[in-house]
Scaffold this motif. Structure first.
Motif, PDB file in Angstrom:
ATOM      1  N   VAL A  18       0.810  -1.272   0.003  1.00  0.00           N
ATOM      2  CA  VAL A  18      -0.050  -0.149   0.024  1.00  0.00           C
ATOM      3  C   VAL A  18       0.734   1.164  -0.083  1.00  0.00           C
ATOM      4  O   VAL A  18       1.931   1.434   0.788  1.00  0.00           O
ATOM      5  CB  VAL A  18      -1.147   0.146   1.104  1.00  0.00           C
ATOM      6  N   VAL A  19       0.503   2.017  -0.810  1.00  0.00           N
ATOM      7  CA  VAL A  19       1.412   3.436  -1.101  1.00  0.00           C
ATOM      8  C   VAL A  19       0.453   4.607  -0.720  1.00  0.00           C
ATOM      9  O   VAL A  19      -0.665   4.782  -1.298  1.00  0.00           O
ATOM     10  CB  VAL A  19       2.010   3.625  -2.417  1.00  0.00           C
ATOM     11  N   VAL A  20       0.680   5.285   0.358  1.00  0.00           N
ATOM     12  CA  VAL A  20      -0.106   6.424   0.480  1.00  0.00           C
ATOM     13  C   VAL A  20       0.643   7.526   0.416  1.00  0.00           C
ATOM     14  O   VAL A  20       1.690   8.034   0.683  1.00  0.00           O
ATOM     15  CB  VAL A  20      -0.386   6.507   2.157  1.00  0.00           C
ATOM     16  N   VAL A  21       0.055   8.578  -0.558  1.00  0.00           N
ATOM     17  CA  VAL A  21       0.552   9.680  -0.906  1.00  0.00           C
ATOM     18  C   VAL A  21       0.269  10.858  -0.185  1.00  0.00           C
ATOM     19  O   VAL A  21      -0.882  11.187   0.255  1.00  0.00           O
ATOM     20  CB  VAL A  21      -0.185  10.138  -2.633  1.00  0.00           C
ATOM     21  N   ASN A  22       1.355  11.789   0.127  1.00  0.00           N
ATOM     22  CA  ASN A  22       1.223  12.920   0.691  1.00  0.00           C
ATOM     23  C   ASN A  22       1.208  13.835  -0.210  1.00  0.00           C
ATOM     24  O   ASN A  22       2.242  14.291  -0.787  1.00  0.00           O
ATOM     25  CB  ASN A  22       2.432  13.228   1.783  1.00  0.00           C
ATOM     26  N   ARG A  23      -0.012  14.400  -0.523  1.00  0.00           N
ATOM     27  CA  ARG A  23      -0.033  15.226  -1.529  1.00  0.00           C
ATOM     28  C   ARG A  23       0.716  16.669  -1.409  1.00  0.00           C
ATOM     29  O   ARG A  23       0.959  16.868  -0.391  1.00  0.00           O
ATOM     30  CB  ARG A  23      -1.482  15.521  -1.971  1.00  0.00           C
ATOM     31  N   ARG A  24       1.243  17.401  -2.333  1.00  0.00           N
ATOM     32  CA  ARG A  24       1.969  18.474  -2.237  1.00  0.00           C
ATOM     33  C   ARG A  24       0.944  19.479  -1.497  1.00  0.00           C
ATOM     34  O   ARG A  24      -0.192  19.535  -1.385  1.00  0.00           O
ATOM     35  CB  ARG A  24       2.547  19.038  -3.730  1.00  0.00           C
ATOM     36  N   GLY A  25       2.024  20.325  -0.854  1.00  0.00           N
ATOM     37  CA  GLY A  25       1.266  21.328   0.193  1.00  0.00           C
ATOM     38  C   GLY A  25       1.111  20.863   1.713  1.00  0.00           C
ATOM     39  O   GLY A  25       0.620  21.619   2.484  1.00  0.00           O
ATOM     40  N   ARG A  26       1.420  19.495   2.040  1.00  0.00           N
ATOM     41  CA  ARG A  26       1.592  19.172   3.252  1.00  0.00           C
ATOM     42  C   ARG A  26       2.751  18.299   3.464  1.00  0.00           C
ATOM     43  O   ARG A  26       3.460  17.899   2.810  1.00  0.00           O
ATOM     44  CB  ARG A  26       0.329  18.125   3.542  1.00  0.00           C
ATOM     45  N   THR A  27       3.107  18.543   4.843  1.00  0.00           N
ATOM     46  CA  THR A  27       4.556  18.050   5.314  1.00  0.00           C
ATOM     47  C   THR A  27       4.298  16.287   5.179  1.00  0.00           C
ATOM     48  O   THR A  27       3.448  15.723   5.643  1.00  0.00           O
ATOM     49  CB  THR A  27       4.877  18.403   6.811  1.00  0.00           C
ATOM     50  N   PRO A  28       5.499  15.711   4.615  1.00  0.00           N
ATOM     51  CA  PRO A  28       6.918  16.263   4.325  1.00  0.00           C
ATOM     52  C   PRO A  28       6.936  16.643   2.522  1.00  0.00           C
ATOM     53  O   PRO A  28       8.197  16.514   2.086  1.00  0.00           O
ATOM     54  CB  PRO A  28       7.921  15.060   4.778  1.00  0.00           C
ATOM     55  N   SER A  29       5.912  16.599   2.080  1.00  0.00           N
ATOM     56  CA  SER A  29       5.865  17.112   0.739  1.00  0.00           C
ATOM     57  C   SER A  29       6.098  18.478   0.518  1.00  0.00           C
ATOM     58  O   SER A  29       6.083  19.414   1.214  1.00  0.00           O
ATOM     59  CB  SER A  29       4.688  16.559  -0.037  1.00  0.00           C
ATOM     60  N   GLY A  30       6.436  18.853  -0.897  1.00  0.00           N
ATOM     61  CA  GLY A  30       6.859  20.328  -1.273  1.00  0.00           C
ATOM     62  C   GLY A  30       5.656  21.098  -1.379  1.00  0.00           C
ATOM     63  O   GLY A  30       4.401  20.661  -0.993  1.00  0.00           O
ATOM     64  N   PRO A  31       5.871  22.525  -1.559  1.00  0.00           N
ATOM     65  CA  PRO A  31       4.751  23.462  -1.960  1.00  0.00           C
ATOM     66  C   PRO A  31       4.078  23.209  -3.062  1.00  0.00           C
ATOM     67  O   PRO A  31       4.301  22.270  -4.141  1.00  0.00           O
ATOM     68  CB  PRO A  31       5.767  24.608  -2.016  1.00  0.00           C
ATOM     69  N   LEU A  32       2.944  23.905  -2.970  1.00  0.00           N
ATOM     70  CA  LEU A  32       2.039  23.660  -4.142  1.00  0.00           C
ATOM     71  C   LEU A  32       2.445  24.353  -5.424  1.00  0.00           C
ATOM     72  O   LEU A  32       2.469  23.773  -6.591  1.00  0.00           O
ATOM     73  CB  LEU A  32       0.545  24.526  -3.654  1.00  0.00           C
ATOM     74  N   THR A  33       3.160  25.617  -5.244  1.00  0.00           N
ATOM     75  CA  THR A  33       3.755  26.489  -6.343  1.00  0.00           C
ATOM     76  C   THR A  33       2.651  27.310  -7.102  1.00  0.00           C
ATOM     77  O   THR A  33       1.429  26.838  -6.839  1.00  0.00           O
ATOM     78  CB  THR A  33       4.593  25.414  -7.381  1.00  0.00           C
ATOM     79  N   ASP A  34       3.100  28.182  -7.614  1.00  0.00           N
ATOM     80  CA  ASP A  34       2.289  29.092  -8.011  1.00  0.00           C
ATOM     81  C   ASP A  34       1.477  28.427  -9.401  1.00  0.00           C
ATOM     82  O   ASP A  34       0.252  28.971  -9.498  1.00  0.00           O
ATOM     83  CB  ASP A  34       2.913  30.510  -8.724  1.00  0.00           C
ATOM     84  N   SER A  35       2.152  27.388  -9.908  1.00  0.00           N
ATOM     85  CA  SER A  35       1.274  26.851 -11.143  1.00  0.00           C
ATOM     86  C   SER A  35       0.317  26.024 -10.847  1.00  0.00           C
ATOM     87  O   SER A  35      -0.286  25.047 -11.591  1.00  0.00           O
ATOM     88  CB  SER A  35       2.211  26.334 -12.194  1.00  0.00           C
ATOM     89  N   TYR A  36      -0.080  25.790  -9.489  1.00  0.00           N
ATOM     90  CA  TYR A  36      -0.752  24.593  -9.002  1.00  0.00           C
ATOM     91  C   TYR A  36      -2.125  24.872  -9.832  1.00  0.00           C
ATOM     92  O   TYR A  36      -3.005  25.738  -9.798  1.00  0.00           O
ATOM     93  CB  TYR A  36      -1.002  24.595  -7.446  1.00  0.00           C
ATOM     94  N   SER A  37      -2.654  23.489 -10.029  1.00  0.00           N
ATOM     95  CA  SER A  37      -3.989  23.205 -10.433  1.00  0.00           C
ATOM     96  C   SER A  37      -4.405  21.653 -10.199  1.00  0.00           C
ATOM     97  O   SER A  37      -3.778  21.145  -9.866  1.00  0.00           O
ATOM     98  CB  SER A  37      -4.012  23.665 -12.039  1.00  0.00           C
ATOM     99  N   LEU A  38      -5.807  21.590 -10.503  1.00  0.00           N
ATOM    100  CA  LEU A  38      -6.072  20.052 -10.645  1.00  0.00           C
ATOM    101  C   LEU A  38      -5.241  19.134 -11.295  1.00  0.00           C
ATOM    102  O   LEU A  38      -5.158  18.235 -11.282  1.00  0.00           O
ATOM    103  CB  LEU A  38      -7.577  19.987 -11.093  1.00  0.00           C
ATOM    104  N   ARG A  39      -4.825  19.937 -12.420  1.00  0.00           N
ATOM    105  CA  ARG A  39      -3.914  19.126 -13.489  1.00  0.00           C
ATOM    106  C   ARG A  39      -2.975  18.705 -12.970  1.00  0.00           C
ATOM    107  O   ARG A  39      -2.209  17.738 -13.283  1.00  0.00           O
ATOM    108  CB  ARG A  39      -3.648  19.678 -14.901  1.00  0.00           C
TER     109      ARG A  39
END
Length: 265
Positions: free
Chosen positions: A56-77
């Motif tokens: 089982v692989v559980v993703v920490n989506r970007r924007g939450r620790t310890p993943s990185g920032p959303l960045t300015d170009s963030y979108s659903l895509r």
């Protein structure tokens, strides 16, 4: 199932996504994509109940620790492409499971590539929560994370003021919610910025949509679920008895057992 490793994967926009891997990393497995106000740690007890997949692989989506920032170009895509990076890394994945916003991401990812099975618990889609975006914007601009947590619970989820007071009484839990609320405005904005395609999960062999019994036919989660259902022509619908949107917290073992029963392996 014990956690084997935590791995960071580079994604576009000078960011990265961290994943928690349980079981045998190279074995056929399940990838879990949490939604807003949730991270990989929130799904630990659900993973404990999962036995149908060898990993089982559980993703920490970007924007939450310890993943990185959303960045300015963030979108659903952005979210769909990040998940694609995870799937490239774990190419023996047999199934995707997404919760809420994560459910929408998994359904869209199955338009891009063949997936044997997609499972989604109460996926949401535009115009979910759109009325709260202006207030979230104001709160985010002043870094008022307490207000953000209140908005998502009161204006979006429709919980009572007493429910919010109970959350605030747990200082550790409230601090975690404040942290998880930081990307909320951008995430909800992205959800509402681009309409989804007419068909979702086009390349999935099997799609299983799950709704909590308490939310069947009721706003906001049950009605958004019905909207999603109209875009997934070949989906089977399942109900988790006695539960609402937060089944992964309130009934993790029951949710894990349901996933085991639905596994197409």
């Amino acid at each position: 199932m014990e956690r084997t490793i935590q791995k960071k994967l580079a994604v576009d926009g000078d960011s990265w996504v961290a994943v928690d891997v349980y079981g045998e990393p190279d074995a056929p497995g399940l990838v879990i994509v949490p939604g807003v106000m949730s991270d990989a740690l929130s799904w630990r007890q659900v993973v404990d109940a999962i036995a149908a997949w060898q990993s089982v692989v559980v993703v920490n989506r970007r924007g939450r620790t310890p993943s990185g920032p959303l960045t300015d170009s963030y979108s659903l895509r952005t979210e769909v492409e990040d998940l694609g990076v995870v799937l490239d890394e774990f190419d023996s994945t047999r199934a995707l499971f997404g919760w809420s916003y994560g459910g929408l991401i998994t359904l869209l990812a199955a338009n891009d590539r063949p997936i044997p099975q997609v499972l989604a618990y109460e996926p949401v889609m535009r115009p979910f929560g759109r009325h709260a975006v202006p207030d979230l914007k104001s709160a985010a601009e002043t870094a008022d994370w307490d207000r953000c947590v209140e908005i998502v619970n009161r204006q979006i989820s429709g919980f009572s003021a007493a429910h919010v007071e109970d959350l605030q009484a747990d200082q550790h839990g409230w601090a975690a919610l404040r942290r998880l609320s930081e990307p909320l405005y951008a995430e909800l904005g992205a959800l509402n910025a681009a309409p989804p395609p007419d068909v979702m999960a086009r390349q999935a062999d099997q799609v299983d949509l799950i709704i909590g019994q308490c939310n069947r036919g009721t706003a906001p989660y049950g009605t958004s679920f019905d909207d999603v259902r109209q875009h997934v022509a070949h989906a089977a619908v399942h109900e988790l008895a006695g539960q609402g949107h937060l089944a992964h917290i309130q009934a993790p073992a029951e949710l894990g057992h349901l996933l085991n029963n639905l596994a197409a392996i």
